[in-house]
Write an enzyme that holds these catalytic residues in place. Sequence first.
Site, mmCIF file in Angstrom:
data_model
loop_
_atom_site.group_PDB
_atom_site.id
_atom_site.type_symbol
_atom_site.label_atom_id
_atom_site.label_comp_id
_atom_site.label_asym_id
_atom_site.label_seq_id
_atom_site.Cartn_x
_atom_site.Cartn_y
_atom_site.Cartn_z
ATOM 1 N N GLN A 47 -17.344 11.534 22.789
ATOM 2 C CA GLN A 47 -19.540 11.518 23.743
ATOM 3 C C GLN A 47 -19.217 11.397 25.193
ATOM 4 O OE1 GLN A 47 -20.624 8.025 20.871
ATOM 5 N NE2 GLN A 47 -21.076 9.170 19.605
ATOM 6 N N ASP A 49 -5.221 1.477 3.363
ATOM 7 C CA ASP A 49 -4.676 1.769 2.547
ATOM 8 C C ASP A 49 -5.238 3.187 1.612
ATOM 9 O OD1 ASP A 49 -2.353 0.179 2.954
ATOM 10 O OD2 ASP A 49 -2.964 -1.432 1.256
ATOM 11 N N GLY A 83 -15.097 4.976 18.135
ATOM 12 C CA GLY A 83 -14.957 3.479 18.579
ATOM 13 C C GLY A 83 -16.656 2.981 18.870
ATOM 14 N N HIS A 98 -14.253 13.190 12.371
ATOM 15 C CA HIS A 98 -12.529 12.434 12.487
ATOM 16 C C HIS A 98 -12.082 12.796 11.777
ATOM 17 C CE1 HIS A 98 -13.742 8.314 14.291
ATOM 18 N NE2 HIS A 98 -14.875 8.188 12.958
ATOM 19 N N GLU A 145 -8.580 12.678 11.807
ATOM 20 C CA GLU A 145 -7.578 12.704 11.493
ATOM 21 C C GLU A 145 -7.875 12.076 10.389
ATOM 22 O OE1 GLU A 145 -10.100 10.816 13.610
ATOM 23 O OE2 GLU A 145 -10.325 9.300 13.096
ATOM 24 N N THR A 194 16.382 -14.653 -2.669
ATOM 25 C CA THR A 194 15.921 -14.092 -3.902
ATOM 26 C C THR A 194 15.000 -15.143 -4.474
ATOM 27 O OG1 THR A 194 17.287 -14.888 -5.342
ATOM 28 C CG2 THR A 194 17.371 -12.830 -4.976
ATOM 29 N N GLY A 248 1.035 -0.896 -0.101
ATOM 30 C CA GLY A 248 -0.035 0.289 -0.390
ATOM 31 C C GLY A 248 0.658 0.807 0.102
ATOM 32 N N THR A 299 11.029 -15.204 -3.795
ATOM 33 C CA THR A 299 10.746 -14.089 -4.632
ATOM 34 C C THR A 299 10.536 -14.264 -6.706
ATOM 35 O OG1 THR A 299 11.547 -12.164 -4.538
ATOM 36 C CG2 THR A 299 11.518 -12.027 -6.196
ATOM 37 N N GLN A 300 11.394 -15.512 -7.181
ATOM 38 C CA GLN A 300 11.431 -16.215 -8.477
ATOM 39 C C GLN A 300 9.946 -17.322 -8.681
ATOM 40 O OE1 GLN A 300 15.132 -18.498 -8.483
ATOM 41 N NE2 GLN A 300 15.913 -17.252 -7.699
ATOM 42 N N LYS A 308 20.815 -10.634 -9.896
ATOM 43 C CA LYS A 308 19.698 -12.026 -9.995
ATOM 44 C C LYS A 308 18.615 -11.878 -10.087
ATOM 45 C CE LYS A 308 20.555 -15.830 -6.628
ATOM 46 N NZ LYS A 308 21.088 -16.521 -5.573
ATOM 47 N N CYS A 357 -14.868 11.375 17.938
ATOM 48 C CA CYS A 357 -16.313 10.506 18.238
ATOM 49 C C CYS A 357 -16.712 10.241 18.785
ATOM 50 C CB CYS A 357 -15.304 9.495 16.932
ATOM 51 S SG CYS A 357 -17.554 9.631 16.242
HETATM 52 N N1 GLN Z 1 -19.905 4.318 18.750
HETATM 53 C C1 GLN Z 1 -20.713 5.813 18.408
HETATM 54 C C2 GLN Z 1 -21.816 6.159 17.670
HETATM 55 O O1 GLN Z 1 -21.908 5.480 16.778
HETATM 56 C C3 GLN Z 1 -19.148 6.566 17.839
HETATM 57 C C4 GLN Z 1 -18.685 5.834 16.786
HETATM 58 C C5 GLN Z 1 -17.239 6.488 16.522
HETATM 59 O O2 GLN Z 1 -16.664 6.692 17.416
HETATM 60 N N2 GLN Z 1 -16.840 6.508 15.052
HETATM 61 O O3 GLN Z 1 -21.791 7.341 17.370
#
Ligand code: GLN
Length: 546
Positions: free
Chosen positions: A386, A71, A355, A508, A510, A189, A18, A192-193, A224, A382
């Site tokens: 909460q 990825d 989560g 999110h 990130e 190698t 990736g 790989t071959q 090689k 997220c």
């Molecule tokens: N479980 C929570 C929801 O569904 C948070 C989701 C998450 O953190 N992506 O709202």
Amino acid sequence: MPKYIFCTGGVVSSVGKGVTAAAIGRILKARGVKVAIQKLDPYLNVDPGTMSPYQHGEVFVTADGAETDLDLGHYERFIDNDLDRTCNVTTGQIYSEVINKERRGDYLGGTIQVIPHITNEIKRRIGLVGQNTDADVVIVEVGGTVGDIEGQPFLEALRQLRTDVGRDNTLYVHVTFLPHIGATGELKTKPTQHSVRELRSIGIQPQVIVARADAPVSQDLQGKIALFCDVDSRAVIPLETTDNIYAVPLILEDCGLGEYVVEKLQLGVQHAPELSEWREMVGQMRQVNTPVRIAIVGKYVELHDAYMSVKEALSHAAVYHNHKLEIEWIYSGDLEKGKGWNLLEQVNGIVVPGGFGDRGIEGKILTAQFARTRKVPYLGLCLGMQVMCVEFTRNVLGLEEANSTEFETSCKHPVIDLMPDQLHVSNMGGTMRLGSYPCVLTPGTKAAAAYQAEVVHERHRHRFEFSNRYREMFEAAGACFSGISPDGRLVEITELVDHPFMLGSQFHPEFLSRPNRPHPLFRDFIQAATQFEPADQPTLQFDAEI
Ligand code: GLN
């Protein structure tokens, strides 16, 4: 019509295929070539959204709301283009499409077979990437390893594409691994071959071999591989394990891969490769050494891939502030048992990432309490926002029976509750609130200061939301809603006013961080963390036992 680079993997999985595909994208982009990257995943799930992070790592969400392979996160971070749902195809999607058509009667009278029906559908999906983007080159990575039974229809489709789009328009890159034999200190190698022989037996002759290894790959070995695998000697690219994935485009470029690809695909490049900024960035990443310690308090901490984009976003922001990121991985379930608090006491900042499900949830709520009372910089993503709100309701508003209805369906104070449009959802796959939505920022808040904008677009993946019944109480008690959906209904960002940095987002952030452009919220969180000395705060007592 775009040209295609097909990336397959040999010998073992997890060799960095990736990252290699993403890095090839970067060195082409550096020449002004427009690129898109697609991942073909041979598993039968329709998407990774329903898989455990232990099986699959992070689920990366695209702007148009697809739940995709991690990825795609590498691809976006390297080529810095938004990808869409056409960029991740699974066997599950291919078969559902073909079987739905069969039931509709689209093939009446015919026998539906892997060749041509499944392979045609695979080729159609590859074609969609070209139609949706104005890419000059589409890089297609096949998940798994050559020789896997479930990967065969994908490889057959790639083989056919050489004839369909023409030899000059396709390039086959095989990423393999050279095992290191400790006793003799040699790289081998032979696997790989074998893997190239396997590829050839299905009609694909690789033109480039990227040879991954944990030790330097000598000229002799490169020769090689070229001889035995029938590739040009300049097309054997040694790729020794590196300390920094962002160095990979530079390694490939310095081995001449960029020139080779341009020549073989006869690409009309705009200019010489512009990689000096990227090179500087990698140089800076290697130079930073003042540590900033961040705890990631989550449920899947044994598998760091489950938090891939969070990890990357933190490191982009740390480098921006000339710090070296050190992550303290803490399992929130341990905190519930009174373990791990000593680790939390030594960090400069805390992240509670996204989560699902109630395992370890009380540990996360206690973490939010720790961050609030000790004034440790906190970034909630997220679920992390909460739990920050549940903690605030319980311990600041004094409503002890507060919770999210995800964990306690009929709790007395459901400060986090199911979104109304989720009430009648019965299918689990692809039904969350997904993808990019606008968020209006409240002037004068930390969020507004970070973004320097009035409206931002961020990516989501959730079913639950902040319950507006508690908004006024929150505001009266020192919280502030610094990001709200344009209709005013949905809380997108919550922050505490009297705290150096305690902020949670329902989205999110990130996913939007780039190595050369850290996300504003991560950037300001790390800024606060660099100013926080754990030892400065010893007087507040915190009761870790529950
Ligand atoms: N479980 C929570 C929801 O569904 C948070 C989701 C998450 O953190 N992506 O709202």
